[in-house]
Scaffold this active site. Sequence first.
Site, PDB file in Angstrom:
ATOM      1  N   ASN A  97       9.009  -6.920 -14.722  1.00  0.00           N
ATOM      2  CA  ASN A  97       8.360  -7.908 -13.837  1.00  0.00           C
ATOM      3  C   ASN A  97       8.071  -8.646 -13.682  1.00  0.00           C
ATOM      4  O   ASN A  97       7.247  -9.342 -13.926  1.00  0.00           O
ATOM      5  CB  ASN A  97       7.547  -6.632 -13.393  1.00  0.00           C
ATOM      6  CG  ASN A  97       7.652  -7.837 -11.292  1.00  0.00           C
ATOM      7  OD1 ASN A  97       8.089  -8.299 -11.076  1.00  0.00           O
ATOM      8  ND2 ASN A  97       6.683  -6.934 -11.051  1.00  0.00           N
ATOM      9  N   ARG A 129       3.741  -5.262  11.398  1.00  0.00           N
ATOM     10  CA  ARG A 129       3.394  -4.486  10.277  1.00  0.00           C
ATOM     11  C   ARG A 129       3.431  -3.329   8.896  1.00  0.00           C
ATOM     12  O   ARG A 129       2.080  -3.180   9.566  1.00  0.00           O
ATOM     13  CB  ARG A 129       3.390  -5.297   7.947  1.00  0.00           C
ATOM     14  CG  ARG A 129       4.374  -5.071   7.511  1.00  0.00           C
ATOM     15  CD  ARG A 129       4.335  -5.987   5.584  1.00  0.00           C
ATOM     16  NE  ARG A 129       3.017  -6.142   5.496  1.00  0.00           N
ATOM     17  CZ  ARG A 129       2.325  -6.982   4.134  1.00  0.00           C
ATOM     18  NH1 ARG A 129       3.108  -7.784   3.857  1.00  0.00           N
ATOM     19  NH2 ARG A 129       1.478  -6.439   4.101  1.00  0.00           N
ATOM     20  N   TYR A 181       2.229   3.648  -3.881  1.00  0.00           N
ATOM     21  CA  TYR A 181       1.707   2.318  -5.029  1.00  0.00           C
ATOM     22  C   TYR A 181       0.082   2.745  -5.103  1.00  0.00           C
ATOM     23  O   TYR A 181      -0.279   3.182  -6.156  1.00  0.00           O
ATOM     24  CB  TYR A 181       2.245   0.936  -4.343  1.00  0.00           C
ATOM     25  CG  TYR A 181       0.862   0.087  -4.660  1.00  0.00           C
ATOM     26  CD1 TYR A 181       0.981   0.249  -6.257  1.00  0.00           C
ATOM     27  CD2 TYR A 181       0.079  -0.449  -4.221  1.00  0.00           C
ATOM     28  CE1 TYR A 181      -0.223  -0.568  -6.712  1.00  0.00           C
ATOM     29  CE2 TYR A 181      -0.838  -0.731  -4.377  1.00  0.00           C
ATOM     30  CZ  TYR A 181      -0.883  -2.045  -5.737  1.00  0.00           C
ATOM     31  OH  TYR A 181      -1.950  -2.461  -5.928  1.00  0.00           O
ATOM     32  N   SER A 183      -7.239  -1.046  -6.873  1.00  0.00           N
ATOM     33  CA  SER A 183      -7.042  -1.430  -5.909  1.00  0.00           C
ATOM     34  C   SER A 183      -7.772  -1.561  -4.601  1.00  0.00           C
ATOM     35  O   SER A 183      -8.343  -0.096  -4.703  1.00  0.00           O
ATOM     36  CB  SER A 183      -6.004  -2.242  -5.490  1.00  0.00           C
ATOM     37  OG  SER A 183      -5.665  -2.179  -3.694  1.00  0.00           O
ATOM     38  N   PHE A 192      -2.835  -2.930 -16.852  1.00  0.00           N
ATOM     39  CA  PHE A 192      -2.391  -4.000 -16.040  1.00  0.00           C
ATOM     40  C   PHE A 192      -1.292  -2.899 -15.826  1.00  0.00           C
ATOM     41  O   PHE A 192      -0.052  -3.514 -14.611  1.00  0.00           O
ATOM     42  CB  PHE A 192      -2.334  -4.546 -16.000  1.00  0.00           C
ATOM     43  CG  PHE A 192      -3.753  -5.934 -16.593  1.00  0.00           C
ATOM     44  CD1 PHE A 192      -4.447  -6.119 -14.377  1.00  0.00           C
ATOM     45  CD2 PHE A 192      -4.173  -6.411 -17.796  1.00  0.00           C
ATOM     46  CE1 PHE A 192      -5.372  -6.773 -14.709  1.00  0.00           C
ATOM     47  CE2 PHE A 192      -5.585  -7.325 -17.187  1.00  0.00           C
ATOM     48  CZ  PHE A 192      -6.488  -6.937 -16.164  1.00  0.00           C
ATOM     49  N   LEU A 239       1.046 -12.468   1.057  1.00  0.00           N
ATOM     50  CA  LEU A 239       0.812 -13.790   2.131  1.00  0.00           C
ATOM     51  C   LEU A 239       1.207 -14.995   1.205  1.00  0.00           C
ATOM     52  O   LEU A 239       1.521 -16.185   1.549  1.00  0.00           O
ATOM     53  CB  LEU A 239       0.012 -13.889   2.790  1.00  0.00           C
ATOM     54  CG  LEU A 239      -0.364 -15.234   3.618  1.00  0.00           C
ATOM     55  CD1 LEU A 239       0.615 -14.733   4.421  1.00  0.00           C
ATOM     56  CD2 LEU A 239      -1.554 -14.462   4.397  1.00  0.00           C
ATOM     57  N   LEU A 273       8.426  -6.020 -19.954  1.00  0.00           N
ATOM     58  CA  LEU A 273       9.050  -7.103 -19.451  1.00  0.00           C
ATOM     59  C   LEU A 273       9.839  -6.333 -18.223  1.00  0.00           C
ATOM     60  O   LEU A 273      10.334  -7.068 -18.212  1.00  0.00           O
ATOM     61  CB  LEU A 273       9.567  -7.879 -20.309  1.00  0.00           C
ATOM     62  CG  LEU A 273       8.589  -7.447 -21.353  1.00  0.00           C
ATOM     63  CD1 LEU A 273       9.643  -8.807 -22.765  1.00  0.00           C
ATOM     64  CD2 LEU A 273       7.749  -9.109 -21.207  1.00  0.00           C
ATOM     65  N   LYS A 287      -3.179   4.673  -7.976  1.00  0.00           N
ATOM     66  CA  LYS A 287      -4.882   4.142  -7.568  1.00  0.00           C
ATOM     67  C   LYS A 287      -5.187   5.348  -7.445  1.00  0.00           C
ATOM     68  O   LYS A 287      -6.648   5.531  -8.713  1.00  0.00           O
ATOM     69  CB  LYS A 287      -4.625   2.900  -6.989  1.00  0.00           C
ATOM     70  CG  LYS A 287      -3.515   1.746  -7.373  1.00  0.00           C
ATOM     71  CD  LYS A 287      -3.079   1.253  -8.435  1.00  0.00           C
ATOM     72  CE  LYS A 287      -2.652  -0.356  -9.330  1.00  0.00           C
ATOM     73  NZ  LYS A 287      -3.353  -0.338 -10.735  1.00  0.00           N
TER      74      LYS A 287
HETATM   75  N1  UFG Z   1       1.372 -10.923   5.455  1.00  0.00           N
HETATM   76  C1  UFG Z   1       2.128 -11.942   6.926  1.00  0.00           C
HETATM   77  N2  UFG Z   1       3.367 -12.501   6.262  1.00  0.00           N
HETATM   78  C2  UFG Z   1       4.114 -12.308   5.073  1.00  0.00           C
HETATM   79  C3  UFG Z   1       2.953 -11.719   4.154  1.00  0.00           C
HETATM   80  C4  UFG Z   1       1.787 -11.291   4.766  1.00  0.00           C
HETATM   81  O1  UFG Z   1       1.558 -11.534   8.071  1.00  0.00           O
HETATM   82  O2  UFG Z   1       5.185 -12.645   5.089  1.00  0.00           O
HETATM   83  C5  UFG Z   1      -0.145 -10.869   6.100  1.00  0.00           C
HETATM   84  C6  UFG Z   1      -0.105  -8.898   5.781  1.00  0.00           C
HETATM   85  O3  UFG Z   1       0.257  -8.286   7.654  1.00  0.00           O
HETATM   86  C7  UFG Z   1      -1.271  -9.261   5.643  1.00  0.00           C
HETATM   87  C8  UFG Z   1      -1.749 -10.795   5.001  1.00  0.00           C
HETATM   88  O4  UFG Z   1      -1.264 -11.163   5.640  1.00  0.00           O
HETATM   89  O5  UFG Z   1      -2.142  -8.983   6.942  1.00  0.00           O
HETATM   90  C9  UFG Z   1      -2.231  -9.423   3.535  1.00  0.00           C
HETATM   91  O6  UFG Z   1      -1.061  -9.594   2.914  1.00  0.00           O
HETATM   92  P1  UFG Z   1      -0.748  -8.901   1.873  1.00  0.00           P
HETATM   93  O7  UFG Z   1       1.025  -8.424   1.637  1.00  0.00           O
HETATM   94  O8  UFG Z   1      -0.307 -10.959   1.202  1.00  0.00           O
HETATM   95  O9  UFG Z   1      -1.568  -8.398   1.046  1.00  0.00           O
HETATM   96  P2  UFG Z   1      -2.333  -7.003   1.906  1.00  0.00           P
HETATM   97  O10 UFG Z   1      -3.200  -6.727   1.912  1.00  0.00           O
HETATM   98  O11 UFG Z   1      -0.955  -6.224   2.698  1.00  0.00           O
HETATM   99  O12 UFG Z   1      -2.181  -6.001   0.030  1.00  0.00           O
HETATM  100  C10 UFG Z   1      -3.114  -5.879  -1.125  1.00  0.00           C
HETATM  101  C11 UFG Z   1      -2.540  -6.146  -1.902  1.00  0.00           C
HETATM  102  C12 UFG Z   1      -2.145  -4.376  -2.411  1.00  0.00           C
HETATM  103  C13 UFG Z   1      -3.167  -3.425  -1.900  1.00  0.00           C
HETATM  104  C14 UFG Z   1      -3.096  -3.859  -0.047  1.00  0.00           C
HETATM  105  C15 UFG Z   1      -4.383  -3.155   0.144  1.00  0.00           C
HETATM  106  O13 UFG Z   1      -1.171  -7.004  -2.750  1.00  0.00           O
HETATM  107  O14 UFG Z   1      -1.684  -4.700  -3.663  1.00  0.00           O
HETATM  108  O15 UFG Z   1      -3.955  -5.291  -0.335  1.00  0.00           O
HETATM  109  O16 UFG Z   1      -5.670  -3.010  -0.310  1.00  0.00           O
HETATM  110  F1  UFG Z   1      -2.357  -2.337  -1.666  1.00  0.00           F
END
Ligand code: UFG
Length: 345
Positions: free
Chosen positions: A37, A298, A152, A127, A83, A203, A35, A156
């Site tokens: 998270n 980012r 992280y 992932s 998980f 996102l 628990l 994986k």
């Molecule tokens: N993004 C924004 N603003 C935000 C958050 C995200 O513009 O506030 C953009 C990011 O730059 C990216 C897209 O939205 O272009 C998706 O971002 P996420 O953070 O939702 O997802 P990621 O692709 O970065 O991450 C995912 C998984 C991770 C994994 C990663 C790589 O959440 O666990 O893919 O496979 F490690």
Amino acid sequence: MKGKIIVTGGCGYIGSHTVVSLIEDGYEVVVFDNLSNSKELILDRIREITGIRPTFEKIDLADESQAKEAYRKHSNTDAIINFAAYKAVGESVKEPIMYYRNNMFSLLNTLQGQIDNNIKNIIFSSSATVYGEPDSLPITEKNETKRPFSPYGNTKKVAEEILEDLTKVNSGFSAISLRYFNPIGAHGSGLIGEFPSGVPNNLLPYVTQCAAGVLDELKVFGNDYPTKDGTPIRDYIHVVDLAEAHVIAVNRLLNDKNKSNFEVFNLGTGIGYTVLDVIDTFESVTGINLNYSMAERRDGDVAVLYAATDLARDELGWEARYGLKDMISSAWKWEQDLRTSLNRL
Ligand code: UFG
């Protein structure tokens, strides 16, 4: 009952949806979770959806003696779905030891639990991050795996290597590693979904919290990528589709349908959407205008990631059923229901 499955991290986002799908498919489920998270209340929500509250063991799997005891208690298990792990990319960069300790120790203790109790099957939650910056698209399982950008991600990749090593020497054991692309969405009931602690990194939760008025403004990280609108492309996949893929993977192992002791499958839709596509779809599905602006890239973000889905389709007989609109509308329903229930508390 079809069999008994231990789901580690079963109160979490993808874990809880998988528990629902397993119960609906006729499995007995035992949840192991510390628990850290997630909330125990999720088990009541699972009962509301399925009529069954899974057995629950509150344990920290990174602790060797707790893990040993729990696996001994549930030695008559057919498969484990693993998980239990920390998953915040940015946090892992700042706290690498915490990430390696938690994610690797809990996996190793789980594998030891399998060996001690002769539990032959494991499904591992992996992932697309194991592909790093891909050399070719769509990403197939034959694409080279690379050193991920974050600790992280590296947990994986290393975990997959450990599973491969173990299944090589121990031919009685089988593992399937499922490489998720970008899981979003929530159960259609609105009773379970993603509940990020603190400010979300991903996102979709950021978008839904902005729309709910919890956050002020969404920053779009970079609009100078080589894509149609300059924002990065990802392969978003409905968490309910993901959950169903886990059940199929369990069935495959229990029915000895796997082709080797260590298999990997991509889980995505094969369709890529930009960040602006997601924002536009959210606005059209909900009728809400999001407050967003362009910001710097980012660190660690890749321009384009989307899956080749052929192997999962041909071998597992699994294909994503839901599209982006369904993913977004279910995530929005969950966010609204969550805010209502939080206000009631
Ligand atoms: N993004 C924004 N603003 C935000 C958050 C995200 O513009 O506030 C953009 C990011 O730059 C990216 C897209 O939205 O272009 C998706 O971002 P996420 O953070 O939702 O997802 P990621 O692709 O970065 O991450 C995912 C998984 C991770 C994994 C990663 C790589 O959440 O666990 O893919 O496979 F490690």
